[in-house]
Each structure stands twice: as structure tokens, then as C-alpha cells.
Design an enzyme around this catalytic site. Sequence first.
Site, PDB file in Angstrom:
ATOM      1  N   GLU A 302      -4.867   9.292   5.004  1.00 54.34           N
ATOM      2  CA  GLU A 302      -4.458  10.471   5.760  1.00 54.34           C
ATOM      3  C   GLU A 302      -5.534  10.881   6.779  1.00 54.34           C
ATOM      4  OE1 GLU A 302      -2.464  13.223   3.105  1.00 54.34           O
ATOM      5  OE2 GLU A 302      -2.772  14.860   4.511  1.00 54.34           O
ATOM      6  N   HIS A 331      -4.554 -10.240 -12.580  1.00 54.96           N
ATOM      7  CA  HIS A 331      -3.407 -11.066 -12.974  1.00 54.96           C
ATOM      8  C   HIS A 331      -2.179 -10.772 -12.136  1.00 54.96           C
ATOM      9  CE1 HIS A 331      -5.567 -12.729 -16.416  1.00 54.96           C
ATOM     10  NE2 HIS A 331      -6.218 -11.584 -16.340  1.00 54.96           N
ATOM     11  N   LYS A 445       6.894  17.377   6.700  1.00 58.26           N
ATOM     12  CA  LYS A 445       7.152  18.704   6.121  1.00 58.26           C
ATOM     13  C   LYS A 445       8.139  19.467   7.012  1.00 58.26           C
ATOM     14  CE  LYS A 445       2.719  19.596   3.751  1.00 58.26           C
ATOM     15  NZ  LYS A 445       1.610  20.514   3.554  1.00 58.26           N
TER      16      LYS A 445
END
Length: 476
Positions: A302, A331, A445
Site C-alpha cells: 500500500e 514444499h 472505499k
Amino acid sequence: MDYKNAAWRKSMELKIDYNNMMKEFVGEEQGFSVKDFTDNKKLIASAFNTVCENRGTGMMGWTELPYNQKEIVADIIATAKDIKKKFDNFVVLGIGGSALGPIAVFQALCHLRHNELPKSKRKAPKLYVEDNVDPERMVALLDVLDLDKTVFNVVTKSGATSETMSQYLIIMDILKKRYGDKAKEHMIATTSAHKGNLIKIAQAEGLKTFYIPDGVGGRFSELCPVGLLPAAVVGIDIKAMLAGAAHMDKLCKNKDYKKNPALISAILEYLAMQNGKNISVMMPYADSLKYIADWYCQLWGESLGKAVDNDGNEVFVGQTPVKALGVTDQHSQVQLYREGPFDKVITLIAVENYRKTVDISNGCEDIPDVNFLCGHTMNELITAERKATEYALTTAHRLNYTITLPEVNAFTIGELLYLFEMETAYTGAMLNIDTFNQPGVEGGKNATYALFGRKGYEKTKEEMDNAPAKKAEYFC
Ligand code: PA5
């Protein structure tokens, strides 16, 4: 924790080993040389000066958190003590910077199964951090909580975030129906003192309130009440955490990059980005640090993912942060890290002394290919596996470096959080971007507000309504 003792503090200093970022180790084509540092001398000095000059001002108020919270810390400790007496569950309602820090520090410094321990062993409330608006999760939470024994902490700097405010509305309604005027005893607010809606609500409802300082953005807020209150409630030594941050701050003020851990790591990441390494993998070798990688991903992504620089030029910079866990991801992901595109820097986090030792038991005497493990400890195994990954990456010419914590404790976690914050600030200064804004997040937002018909967002709604309609032929 003897953090008042200088020798102890020195013994707890984090170390950065960047050998495997250099040509001698990772090869001529991928690695860097000291000449790369000297060629960028001016840029490094200018980034260093920018960060130093801006300390404590604007959105760099977080640099002062290790020093300027004496009274706040006392209030937090007293409140936490009271909460411990009255409640058995502490629930954070928040998202992004209001959630990831509390989760990371809880995982790092509490028992790894804290919430599952019996109360007699836990000695502190359970902690839940609710950072989504998935309805199933909300119902599941309410299914396990005894409300009489629960206090909520609604955390939002802007006091406007839809996710957090919707959680607040749901919970406050339940509390009011159940406790009437006493509902406020089950709700704390942590928000900006001047801006947003939550402060108005908190005042009207008479909620106990902690403040997020103006110059401290969400992702830089772990060392203010956002992170300190949940940490104190679950029994973490928050003074030691702040002492660790202060210790790291001193190191990160050093002009000489060879002695400044944040500056050297910023230089390395910057040079890597210039060479097309647009992915930053954070891979701690400790379950306790698993969510530090999550927190780092928000901080790095961000802060540095920006479309324009400070001069208004389109730059589209940033590294995509990726979280991994050693040894688990050996793995799954390491195959890609070792043999896929040359587009990554891998940061390994090592722990010198784990807080527990587990022997690998004797057995399978007749099967040497299993028996070779016997007589060793899990501690030796996880360390060997980290070294093996380091070796595998380096021999495949993959940029990697290692940050070592002498042990995981409140002091070293304070150091680590602050190191990453400072590294982010230096890297942003090298990229000449605004490290502390988040227009991309705010765009999302705003679109949510528009879709829900919030006043003031009519234009965004209109734009969204007029977006090209999806074509049936592209559904499958
Ligand atoms: O770093 C940031 O600013 C964001 O990620 C915020 O933390 C997040 O959007 C939540 O914002 P707020 O604390 O205002 O609810």
C-alpha cells in the site's frame, strides 16, 4: 526482559545478512556490487535526508511513537488490567492497518494456541480480530462468544470505513438490546480525535476512547493505541515493544548505510526494482512470525504501489509483496522461487533461539534413511532447512537476504516492525513517491459508498452505472 540494560539491548539487535544480494555470491548477472551503491550515492543521501527532515511531521508522526506516549501507555495498561478483570474475550473490529498489526503481534508474542488454552494457563482474555464482512464469519463469532464476558474495540482512523462501521452497528445493536444503557461498558473506540464519524458516535455514546494520532496512517499504527491496547490486554509487554522500536530508530538514523539496517535494505530493494524484481517475498522461519509477513505485505504494497511520483509523472511503481512461511512453503512455493522468472527478492527471517526445544525421538534403528534424524532437535531441523533454502536460492542466482532475530520477544518484535516501517519510508523516498497516501484503497472505499447510496458519492454512482455493460459472450 532487561531492555534498560545497554548490553542486553545490543545482544537483542537484529542482523541483516545481504551477502546473497551481491555478485560474489549470486552471480554477475543478478547480483549487486559496491559500485552500484556508490553510483547511487546521491539518491541514497537524498532519500536519507528526506526521511530525516520529515521525521515527526505530516504523515511521519509514527517516528515519534516510541518516545511520546508515556501517558497513553499508562492509560492503556490500566485499561487492559481492568479488561482482564472483567472480561474473557477482547474483540477488535477493524480492517487493514487497524487489524493486521494486532494479529501479527498477537501471533508473535502470545502462546501459539492462546485462545485454546484453559483460562488458568492463558491468564488473559482471548483475542479475536474481525477484519472482514463475511456474514458467515460474523455469525460464527457470535456463536462462540459469551457476550457477558466480551468487550469490543472498534478501530478506524477515518471513522468511516464501511466494513468496520457495519460491524459496529451490528454489535452495538445487539449490546443495546441486551444491556441497555450499560452497552457502552462492552465497547471501546479507537479513532482519530478530530475526524470522521466514530469520534462523534463515541462521544454521544460515552465510550472509552483511545486516539490515533493525526500523523499516523493505518499501516503505520501498530505502535500507537491501535496495536498497543490489544497487545496489553493479552499480556504483552508494550513498554518493551516500544523500547525495541526506539532501539531500531537509533540504528536507522545512521547516515552510513553499512550501519543502518533500514537504509541498506531499502537500497537493495530499490536496486532490485530497477532490475525488474517486482516481487518481494517475505518468508519467516517461525510460525510466530507468520502474520508479520501479512502485516509487511500491507505496509509494502500500500505504501509503494503508486501510479504517480511526487512530480506528477506516471511511474506505476511498487513491488508485489508475497507472504510465505518456512518451512511450510518449501514444499509449495520454493520450486517457483528457485526456477521461475528472475523477478523476485526473497527475504528470509531467521530466529537464532526458539523459545522451545523439541527433541526428535529415537526410532527406526533399522532404517538409516529415517534414523539420521534421531538425536537432533526440531530446532536444528528448521535451521538446517532455512540454510538449505538459502543455498538452493543462491546457487540458482536468486536474490535473497536474511534478517535474524536473536529470539522472538516484545523488544525484537518492536525492532522488526520499526525496521520495516523505516525501510518503507526510505524506499518510498528513493522512488520519489508519496509513501503515506493510499488513493487506490480510497477509490475502492468510495465505490462502495456509491453503491450503497451514501450522500456525496452520486457522481461515482453515476459513473459506475454508466460503465459498459458486461457481454453475455464473455461468460462461460
Ligand atoms: O493503511 C491504511 O491507511 C489503510 O489500509 C487503513 O488502515 C484501512 O483502510 C482502514 O482504514 P480505517 O482505519 O480508516 O478504518
